[in-house]
Design a protein around this motif. Structure first.
Motif, PDB file in Angstrom:
ATOM      1  N   ARG A 131      -8.244   5.136  -7.679  1.00  0.00           N
ATOM      2  CA  ARG A 131      -6.919   4.641  -7.291  1.00  0.00           C
ATOM      3  C   ARG A 131      -6.858   4.390  -5.790  1.00  0.00           C
ATOM      4  O   ARG A 131      -6.272   3.408  -5.338  1.00  0.00           O
ATOM      5  CB  ARG A 131      -5.836   5.647  -7.710  1.00  0.00           C
ATOM      6  CG  ARG A 131      -5.569   5.628  -9.201  1.00  0.00           C
ATOM      7  CD  ARG A 131      -4.351   6.460  -9.560  1.00  0.00           C
ATOM      8  NE  ARG A 131      -3.143   6.000  -8.873  1.00  0.00           N
ATOM      9  CZ  ARG A 131      -1.954   6.609  -8.975  1.00  0.00           C
ATOM     10  NH1 ARG A 131      -1.823   7.699  -9.722  1.00  0.00           N
ATOM     11  NH2 ARG A 131      -0.912   6.140  -8.324  1.00  0.00           N
ATOM     12  N   THR A 132      -7.478   5.283  -5.002  1.00  0.00           N
ATOM     13  CA  THR A 132      -7.484   5.098  -3.546  1.00  0.00           C
ATOM     14  C   THR A 132      -8.195   3.802  -3.169  1.00  0.00           C
ATOM     15  O   THR A 132      -7.709   3.041  -2.322  1.00  0.00           O
ATOM     16  CB  THR A 132      -8.162   6.308  -2.860  1.00  0.00           C
ATOM     17  OG1 THR A 132      -7.444   7.488  -3.224  1.00  0.00           O
ATOM     18  CG2 THR A 132      -8.166   6.170  -1.352  1.00  0.00           C
ATOM     19  N   ILE A 159       0.868  -1.188   0.000  1.00  0.00           N
ATOM     20  CA  ILE A 159       0.000   0.000   0.000  1.00  0.00           C
ATOM     21  C   ILE A 159       0.901   1.234   0.000  1.00  0.00           C
ATOM     22  O   ILE A 159       1.809   1.320   0.840  1.00  0.00           O
ATOM     23  CB  ILE A 159      -0.928  -0.031   1.235  1.00  0.00           C
ATOM     24  CG1 ILE A 159      -1.884  -1.228   1.107  1.00  0.00           C
ATOM     25  CG2 ILE A 159      -1.692   1.285   1.386  1.00  0.00           C
ATOM     26  CD1 ILE A 159      -2.650  -1.549   2.365  1.00  0.00           C
ATOM     27  N   PRO A 160       0.706   2.181  -0.929  1.00  0.00           N
ATOM     28  CA  PRO A 160       1.612   3.333  -0.995  1.00  0.00           C
ATOM     29  C   PRO A 160       1.548   4.204   0.263  1.00  0.00           C
ATOM     30  O   PRO A 160       0.480   4.655   0.671  1.00  0.00           O
ATOM     31  CB  PRO A 160       1.114   4.107  -2.230  1.00  0.00           C
ATOM     32  CG  PRO A 160      -0.224   3.536  -2.580  1.00  0.00           C
ATOM     33  CD  PRO A 160      -0.313   2.177  -1.991  1.00  0.00           C
ATOM     34  N   THR A 161       2.718   4.395   0.881  1.00  0.00           N
ATOM     35  CA  THR A 161       2.851   5.189   2.101  1.00  0.00           C
ATOM     36  C   THR A 161       4.324   5.533   2.258  1.00  0.00           C
ATOM     37  O   THR A 161       5.160   4.955   1.558  1.00  0.00           O
ATOM     38  CB  THR A 161       2.323   4.383   3.326  1.00  0.00           C
ATOM     39  OG1 THR A 161       2.335   5.213   4.479  1.00  0.00           O
ATOM     40  CG2 THR A 161       3.182   3.158   3.605  1.00  0.00           C
ATOM     41  N   GLY A 195       0.612  10.038  -6.777  1.00  0.00           N
ATOM     42  CA  GLY A 195      -0.794   9.651  -6.588  1.00  0.00           C
ATOM     43  C   GLY A 195      -1.126   9.621  -5.106  1.00  0.00           C
ATOM     44  O   GLY A 195      -0.417  10.223  -4.295  1.00  0.00           O
ATOM     45  N   PRO A 196      -2.216   8.926  -4.736  1.00  0.00           N
ATOM     46  CA  PRO A 196      -2.603   8.915  -3.314  1.00  0.00           C
ATOM     47  C   PRO A 196      -1.658   8.052  -2.484  1.00  0.00           C
ATOM     48  O   PRO A 196      -1.355   6.928  -2.858  1.00  0.00           O
ATOM     49  CB  PRO A 196      -4.012   8.308  -3.340  1.00  0.00           C
ATOM     50  CG  PRO A 196      -4.107   7.553  -4.612  1.00  0.00           C
ATOM     51  CD  PRO A 196      -3.158   8.186  -5.590  1.00  0.00           C
ATOM     52  N   GLU A 197      -1.187   8.591  -1.353  1.00  0.00           N
ATOM     53  CA  GLU A 197      -0.375   7.817  -0.405  1.00  0.00           C
ATOM     54  C   GLU A 197      -1.016   7.941   0.968  1.00  0.00           C
ATOM     55  O   GLU A 197      -1.555   8.994   1.328  1.00  0.00           O
ATOM     56  CB  GLU A 197       1.064   8.338  -0.378  1.00  0.00           C
ATOM     57  CG  GLU A 197       1.745   8.180  -1.739  1.00  0.00           C
ATOM     58  CD  GLU A 197       3.264   8.291  -1.673  1.00  0.00           C
ATOM     59  OE1 GLU A 197       3.867   7.643  -0.800  1.00  0.00           O
ATOM     60  OE2 GLU A 197       3.822   9.024  -2.499  1.00  0.00           O
ATOM     61  N   LEU A 198      -0.951   6.851   1.726  1.00  0.00           N
ATOM     62  CA  LEU A 198      -1.603   6.825   3.031  1.00  0.00           C
ATOM     63  C   LEU A 198      -0.750   7.516   4.088  1.00  0.00           C
ATOM     64  O   LEU A 198       0.415   7.168   4.271  1.00  0.00           O
ATOM     65  CB  LEU A 198      -1.868   5.373   3.449  1.00  0.00           C
ATOM     66  CG  LEU A 198      -2.653   5.234   4.761  1.00  0.00           C
ATOM     67  CD1 LEU A 198      -4.104   5.621   4.567  1.00  0.00           C
ATOM     68  CD2 LEU A 198      -2.539   3.825   5.317  1.00  0.00           C
TER      69      LEU A 198
END
Ligand code: AMP
Ligand code: GLY
Length: 423
Positions: free
Chosen positions: A243-244, A115-117, A277-280
């Motif tokens: 994307r999220t 998961i992108p973070t 893009g979206p990152e947590l």
């Protein structure tokens, strides 16, 4: 359906207001509640920390469904006790609430499920945390692992600031929450909050919002619980939402189920929309406060069946309708907040409600027949409009009708969205 709502903030007033509109509702109880919630529900004197007493009340009153507003009771296991007593609950188990209760837990899940973070390290002593900080360099983010009422995070722009934050955490600045420290890469971009219902197997997107965490105009001063919010957040385009869901929410839901702790309730994802893009940034396991207030103003659908479906594993096939408008809320707080402030200051007048404006109560109480402010965040003055600018104008017009000498508020809620509209 007989419902018990747990909580006493502006978030819970908004939930009570929305649940009370449901044709499926037969009776709404709330504990501890506040004077705004009392307009929608029967307030009951229950110690919500006494989980056995809450379960006993539910069985005695034949409550069908309990909606838990804040994270505290969830992390402490209230939902587990109620479920064991056969009562349906909106909100995750204590094990699943670790997503909010432990930043390290969430970062490990992100790593396992790609998961992108931000890249990170977890530390239980200052020496190794400092070595990692020195190796990474600034800017860098230092976080107490546990719940620290939103205060356990330092976004350090210099190495010295970062090293001092590590020292503070291990010196006990955040109590037990700081016994473990997460050090995280700094993410650059625009922040947004994204909300999504989950029943453990199915995720159903709610909507986006943007909070204003700093106490002062122009995003200055210390962090607060949130000084105002609006929904939707223009940065959350349909592509970003898609994307999220795919890159963040769905793998989280799968990861929680595979770990034996399926997540039921609402995912509140704090996101940074970076160049990638979206990152947590973080998860919360409950609605945002004041984000919930603007979500409820925009939701057309009946909330109660949606919450019940999330609680009972029946979300598949459901849909949610939203008003095609912006909702914006301005928080009015007691002078001194987020530091210390006077209590029991009188609120002499509130704006009259209309089809497009609504006042949600947070830290208020009735004293000798008059309304007083008892908390830090006290009122949420909320309006809808055809644009962010119109919603902002509506909310501030209503703010000017409040007579409360000890109150203050930010004057620039919604500035990002309004600037985009003007661009
Ligand atoms: P949190 O309590 O985790 O929401 O963090 C509080 C605030 O710190 C967030 O709303 C962000 O503005 C900021 N923050 C947290 N983590 C990061 C990060 N990795 N990069 C940049 N800012 C961050
Ligand atoms: N407004 C931020 C939160 O509820 O955590």
């Amino acid at each position: 359906m007989k419902v018990l709502l747990i909580g006493s903030g502006g978030r819970e007033h908004a939930l009570a207001w929305k649940i009370a509109q449901s044709p499926k509702l037969t009776k709404l109880y709330a504990a501890p509640g506040n004077p705004g919630i009392a307009e929608e529900a029967e307030i009951v004197a229950l110690d919500t920390d006494d989980h056995a007493a809450v379960a006993e009340f539910c069985l005695k009153k034949k409550i069908d469904f309990v909606v838990v507003g804040p994270e505290g009771p969830l992390v402490a296991g209230l939902a587990d006790v109620l479920r064991a007593a056969g009562i349906a609950v909106f909100g995750p188990s204590a094990a699943a609430a670790q997503l909010e209760g432990s930043k390290g837990f969430t970062k490990d899940l992100c790593a396992r499920y790609h998961i992108p973070t931000g890249a990170y390290g977890r530390f239980t002593d200052a020496k190794s945390a400092k070595a990692y900080v020195r190796a990474q360099g600034a800017p860098i983010v230092i976080k107490a692992d546990g719940l620290a009422a939103g205060k356990g995070v330092t976004v350090a722009m210099t190495l010295d600031e970062a090293l001092a934050a590590v020292e503070d955490c291990f010196a006990g600045a955040f109590g037990a929450a700081g016994a473990e420290v997460v050090v995280e890469a700094y993410l650059d971009g625009e922040e947004a909050s994204f909300f999504c219902l989950s029943d453990g197997k199915t995720a159903l997107a709610l909507a986006s919002a943007q909070d204003h965490k700093r106490v002062g105009d122009g995003d200055t001063g210390p962090n607060t619980g949130g000084m105002g919010a609006y929904s939707p957040a223009p940065v959350m385009t349909s592509e970003m939402i898609e994307r999220t869901m795919k890159e963040i929410i769905e793998p989280t839901m799968r990861g929680m189920a595979e770990s034996g702790h399926p997540f039921s309730g609402v995912f509140f994802a704090g996101l940074m929309i970076t160049a990638k893009g979206p990152e947590l940034i973080e998860y919360n396991v409950r609605f945002g406060d004041p984000e919930c207030q603007v979500l409820m103003m925009r939701m057309k659908s009946d909330l109660l069946p949606l919450l019940y479906a999330a609680a009972t594993g029946t979300l598949a096939g459901m849909a949610i309708e939203w008003r095609d408008e912006t909702a914006l809320t301005v928080v009015m707080a007691s002078k001194g907040y987020p530091g210390s402030y006077a209590k029991n200051t009188p609120i002499q007048a509130l704006p009259t409600a209309s089809a497009t404006t609504k006042v949600f109560h947070a830290g208020t109480a009735m004293k000798d027949g008059g309304l007083v402010a008892t908390g830090g965040r006290v009122l949420n003055i909320t309006a809808t409009g055809a644009s962010a600018g119109a919603a902002k104008d509506g909310a501030y017009a209503a703010v000017s009708a409040v007579a409360w000498d000890n109150g203050f508020y930010r004057h620039d809620i919604g500035w990002r969205a309004v600037a985009r509209e003007k661009a």
